[in-house]
Design an enzyme around this catalytic site. Structure first.
Site, PDB file in Angstrom:
ATOM      1  N   GLU A 167       0.781  -1.293  -0.617  1.00 10.31           N
ATOM      2  CA  GLU A 167       0.374   0.067   0.230  1.00 10.31           C
ATOM      3  C   GLU A 167       0.494   1.491   0.451  1.00 10.31           C
ATOM      4  O   GLU A 167       0.934   2.224   1.364  1.00 10.31           O
ATOM      5  CB  GLU A 167      -1.353   0.149   1.014  1.00 10.31           C
ATOM      6  CG  GLU A 167      -2.180  -0.662   1.502  1.00 10.31           C
ATOM      7  CD  GLU A 167      -2.696  -1.062   2.122  1.00 10.31           C
ATOM      8  OE1 GLU A 167      -2.946  -0.581   3.358  1.00 10.31           O
ATOM      9  OE2 GLU A 167      -3.796  -1.616   2.185  1.00 10.31           O
ATOM     10  N   GLU A 351      -5.581  -8.394   1.042  1.00  6.96           N
ATOM     11  CA  GLU A 351      -6.259  -8.074   2.818  1.00  6.96           C
ATOM     12  C   GLU A 351      -7.384  -7.320   1.927  1.00  6.96           C
ATOM     13  O   GLU A 351      -8.180  -7.353   1.420  1.00  6.96           O
ATOM     14  CB  GLU A 351      -5.550  -7.220   3.032  1.00  6.96           C
ATOM     15  CG  GLU A 351      -4.294  -6.812   3.824  1.00  6.96           C
ATOM     16  CD  GLU A 351      -3.645  -5.642   4.515  1.00  6.96           C
ATOM     17  OE1 GLU A 351      -4.718  -4.883   4.922  1.00  6.96           O
ATOM     18  OE2 GLU A 351      -2.480  -5.616   4.096  1.00  6.96           O
TER      19      GLU A 351
HETATM   20  C1  PNW Z   1      -4.364  -1.627   5.978  1.00  8.68           C
HETATM   21  N1  PNW Z   1      -7.336   3.667   4.123  1.00  8.68           N
HETATM   22  O1  PNW Z   1      -4.550  -0.188   6.042  1.00  8.68           O
HETATM   23  C2  PNW Z   1      -2.640  -2.403   6.243  1.00  8.68           C
HETATM   24  O2  PNW Z   1      -2.388  -3.194   4.896  1.00  8.68           O
HETATM   25  C3  PNW Z   1      -3.111  -3.660   7.062  1.00  8.68           C
HETATM   26  O3  PNW Z   1      -1.669  -3.141   8.295  1.00  8.68           O
HETATM   27  C4  PNW Z   1      -4.381  -2.959   7.963  1.00  8.68           C
HETATM   28  O4  PNW Z   1      -4.047  -2.896  10.208  1.00  8.68           O
HETATM   29  C5  PNW Z   1      -5.300  -2.799   7.900  1.00  8.68           C
HETATM   30  O5  PNW Z   1      -5.423  -2.618   5.752  1.00  8.68           O
HETATM   31  C6  PNW Z   1      -6.341  -2.406   8.589  1.00  8.68           C
HETATM   32  O6  PNW Z   1      -6.253  -1.023   8.246  1.00  8.68           O
HETATM   33  C7  PNW Z   1      -5.106   0.393   5.154  1.00  8.68           C
HETATM   34  O7  PNW Z   1      -7.683   4.482   4.762  1.00  8.68           O
HETATM   35  C8  PNW Z   1      -5.558   1.602   6.459  1.00  8.68           C
HETATM   36  O8  PNW Z   1      -8.033   3.115   3.242  1.00  8.68           O
HETATM   37  C9  PNW Z   1      -5.714   2.703   5.943  1.00  8.68           C
HETATM   38  C10 PNW Z   1      -6.659   2.494   4.450  1.00  8.68           C
HETATM   39  C11 PNW Z   1      -6.755   1.501   4.183  1.00  8.68           C
HETATM   40  C12 PNW Z   1      -6.094   0.428   4.185  1.00  8.68           C
END
Ligand code: PNW
Length: 448
Positions: A167, A351
């Protein structure tokens, strides 16, 4: 027995990330990461006091956690390597003890018939490299390629599925634009530079991999489909900007060798002209794309949201504890859009999952988490719909195996299919874990 739409060798796994579960971040000669610094700084962490010092203590419980995966029936596991365990200064000297931990993990997975998917970088940049400018330093591409080569030399063959970055959008939007994630900067001008260097690092690691290994390598992006709130030109343009910024920025660069035109509009004078050669270096043939999907956004034009000038419109729908709308059909739409835009490159859902307000402690029957069961059922069905429409999806990794450190939100958000009691480190599979076992056993045939 229901007919299954999933290929026979479909991967059914779970995902985690090093800093979120391992604990012992400085053990056995490891170097500190930017998350070690960030989580210990009360001005930066939203959940003050929450750190990865212990987290799920996975570093000391790795064998029993692998046994738990086996018990659930997973045939795949996506984890990340803490760069600073392997290279405490980020470059140069290899710390054998750190490398050894991941080697033992990979061997334990293979002994249990679980295919490893290894992510090289899930946000825990070595602090020593941040001291040299981190992702703002153009040399970061070479640092990363060197680190990738160390890992590949040790583990390629045993690990057959490699991910460069997790990401890049979240790293830069959270870490360099809004400061919600490490390293906690808030700088419009830094953001495109950090993004671009991350993508240069991705390209450099893929090139290093091609010269060392012979298996699969890909990039993991988070995709959040953007739907316009109305047919007005302003809302349509807002949705297009949000889509370009969050979703197309990295896919267009990695797969088409260019950035969306909207980037210059969003960043204005902070958007540099990039050398053509950089884009050629970034755009390397990939074996797969990993997609992390959690939610969608219905978006309207909003001049007060800087710099994107777009904001989400609340929907009459179920929301997860992170305030993310639950909307499975957008996952099918997005996979079809991906195939139509970039071609039928292999996809893993690397994920997908949700934090809900679970009961705080297991009762006599464990933890009942019906909303999470429903989330998994409807999203896996949405993937089945995409497969039916010809999208080449090869695997699904639920986020997450364990409740864990949700970055700056600390331990308050529980995404696990397994409950973790942070006082005792006891693991209790939730009902969703049993539900998922059943889906795996029937290869997606039993979504009831
Ligand atoms: C992912 N958004 O993060 C990460 O890969 C993980 O480590 C995290 O724990 C998981 O999602 C849950 O949050 C994101 O704002 C954080 O779109 C933010 C976003 C998307 C994914």
């Amino acid at each position: 027995m229901t007919r299954t739409r999933f290929p026979d060798d479909f991967l059914w796994g779970a995902a985690t990330a090093a800093y979120q579960i391992e604990g012992s971040p400085l053990a056995d000669g490891a170097g500190a990461s930017i998350w070690q610094r960030f989580s210990h700084d009360p001005r930066l962490m939203a959940a003050k006091g929450a750190t990865g010092d212990i987290a799920c203590d996975h570093y000391n419980r790795m064998e029993s956690d692998v046994a738990l995966m086996k018990e659930i029936g997973l045939n795949a596991y996506r984890f990340s390597v803490a760069w600073g365990r392997v290279l405490p200064e980020g470059t140069g000297r290899v710390n054998e003890a750190g490398l050894d931990f991941y080697e033992r993990l990979v061997d334990a997975l293979l002994e249990n018939g679980i295919e490893p998917l290894l992510t090289l970088h899930h946000w825990d940049l070595p602090a020593a490299l941040d001291d040299r400018g981190g992702w703002l330093n153009r040399d970061s591409a070479d640092w990363f390629a060197d680190y990738a080569s160390v890992m590949v030399r040790r583990l390629d063959g045993r690990v057959r599925k490699w991910v460069t970055l997790n990401e890049p959008w979240v790293i830069t939007d959270g870490g360099y634009l809004h400061g919600a994630l490490a390293p906690g900067h808030r700088n419009l001008f830094e953001t495109p530079i950090a993004s671009h260097n991350l993508m240069r690092a991705h390209g450099a690691a893929v090139r290093a991999y091609r010269s060392e290994g012979a298996h699969e390598i890909g990039l993991v992006v988070n995709i959040e489909p953007k739907y316009p709130a109305s047919d007005s030109p302003a809302d349509l343009a807002a949705a297009a900007r949000a889509h370009a910024y969050m979703n197309r920025q990295y896919l267009d660069a990695a797969l088409k060798g260019r950035y969306p035109a909207e980037m210059a509009e969003i960043f204005g004078e902070a958007w540099p002209e990039w050398p053509e050669q950089d884009l050629r270096d970034i755009c390397q043939p990939l074996d797969f794309i990993g997609i992390n999907y959690y939610t969608r956004n219905v978006v309207r034009d909003d001049p007060n949201q800087w710099p994107l000038r777009a904001s989400p419109v609340p929907q009459n729908a179920t929301y997860a504890a992170t305030d993310w709308e639950v909307h499975p059909p957008a996952l099918t739409d997005m996979l079809v859009w991906f195939r139509d835009t970039f071609g039928n490159i292999r996809v893993y859902i690397t994920e997908n999952g949700a934090a809900f307000y679970d009961p705080p402690q297991p009762g006599p029957d464990g933890i009942d988490d019906p909303l999470r069961c429903d989330y998994l059922r409807t999203h896996i069905a949405a993937i089945g719909d995409a497969i039916e429409r010809g999208v080449d999806v090869r695997g699904y990794m639920v986020w997450s195996l364990l409740d864990n450190l949700e970055w700056s939100l600390g331990f308050s958000k529980r995404f696990g299919i397994v409950h973790v009691d942070y006082d005792t480190q006891a693991r209790t599979p939730k009902r969703s874990a049993r539900f998922y076992s059943n889906i795996i056993r029937t290869n997606g045939g039993n979504l009831a």
